[in-house]
Design a protein around this motif. Sequence first.
Motif, short mmCIF file in Angstrom:
data_model
loop_
_atom_site.label_atom_id
_atom_site.label_comp_id
_atom_site.label_asym_id
_atom_site.label_seq_id
_atom_site.Cartn_x
_atom_site.Cartn_y
_atom_site.Cartn_z
N LEU A 13 -6.44 -7.37 -35.02
CA LEU A 13 -7.59 -8.33 -35.44
C LEU A 13 -8.40 -8.62 -34.44
O LEU A 13 -7.94 -8.63 -33.19
CB LEU A 13 -6.91 -9.96 -35.91
N ASP B 61 -12.05 -12.82 -31.83
CA ASP B 61 -12.78 -14.20 -32.41
C ASP B 61 -12.31 -14.64 -33.67
O ASP B 61 -13.04 -15.21 -34.36
CB ASP B 61 -14.20 -13.78 -32.02
N ASN B 62 -11.19 -13.96 -34.23
CA ASN B 62 -10.92 -14.29 -35.60
C ASN B 62 -10.15 -15.65 -35.23
O ASN B 62 -8.81 -15.80 -35.19
CB ASN B 62 -9.96 -13.35 -36.31
#
Length: 319
Positions: free
Chosen positions: A154, A157-158
């Motif tokens: 992922l 910046d998630n």
Amino acid sequence: MKYVHVRWKHDRAEEPSHLWYEVAVDKFQNRTLELYADGSAGFAIRGSAEDGSDDLEVGGTRNSTEGFPDVEEINADRQFEASEVTAAEFEHPWRKVLAARPRMTSLLTIAIDGPAGAGKGTLARRLADHYRLNLLDTGLTYRAVAHALLQVGLPLDNVSAAETAARQVDLAKLDRAVLSAHAVGEAASKVAVFPTVRRILVEKQRDFARTPPGAVLDGRDIGTVVCPDADIKLYVTASAEVRAKRRLAEIESIGGTAKFTEILADIVRRDERDMGRADSPLKPAADAHLLDTSEMAIEAAFLAAMAIIDDALARRNKA
Ligand code: DC
């Protein structure tokens, strides 16, 4: 002959503390039990099992512990943690350290902040050993979040995935071997900019600091945000060049290679990110003692820190 270090926690309602006993078993070559105002206690004995083997169980049902009512009694409802130590360790550290340890009547918190590579981790470990406090490298908590995101691919910046990962961080299960990778440190610095992620981790760090007998915590915002009321605050720093040199030596000592200029660039970039973020930037607390280790070996830094802490404790005990 076997040398065992045994300790167990003993909560006493009337004292906000755990009692830490240290016992090693011989046919009860007992030494005086030292009990301190902070609830820590120590005594050490060494020994071998009745059958001559080294298979020694402390506080268990073996003969080797018979006649040791204190252990049996206290062990009735408690778990022991037993670890074998060397003869030299047995002879040296705990009793001396305990004897030298100042009396403490309440939680003690030592906050250590500073940029990457300044030596705060090693210093924190030495101080936690010396003052017999719990130890938390808070950088590992941010690293654990970054690692969780990297593992499933992922983006860093998630924010909602980072929050979920932060909630799942278990301070007892931080695996330094996995988390210490350079790339994880870089990624940690990126997820550390998100205020919601920080709030979740800071709560866990505060809980840790509140656990008796207290703790040494190192990070970037310990003295300013996590433990603003810490008894002692140290800000450990060193020039970027010195930190890069140390990092390079560390890499080379384990057979790796790296370019000095690249390491230096990484360090400068990380400093900028950690010092420049809006939430909880790295900076010395107003009441922090500054310790510049550019020209200092770790032993000298440790002695300097100890002098600061002992002085603060002496004043606290007088108050
Ligand atoms: O100390 P370290 O290198 O393990 O820290 C990794 C990153 O985590 C660091 O670059 C910034 C972040 N961090 C933070 O924001 N606050 C802390 N108290 C500790 C670390």
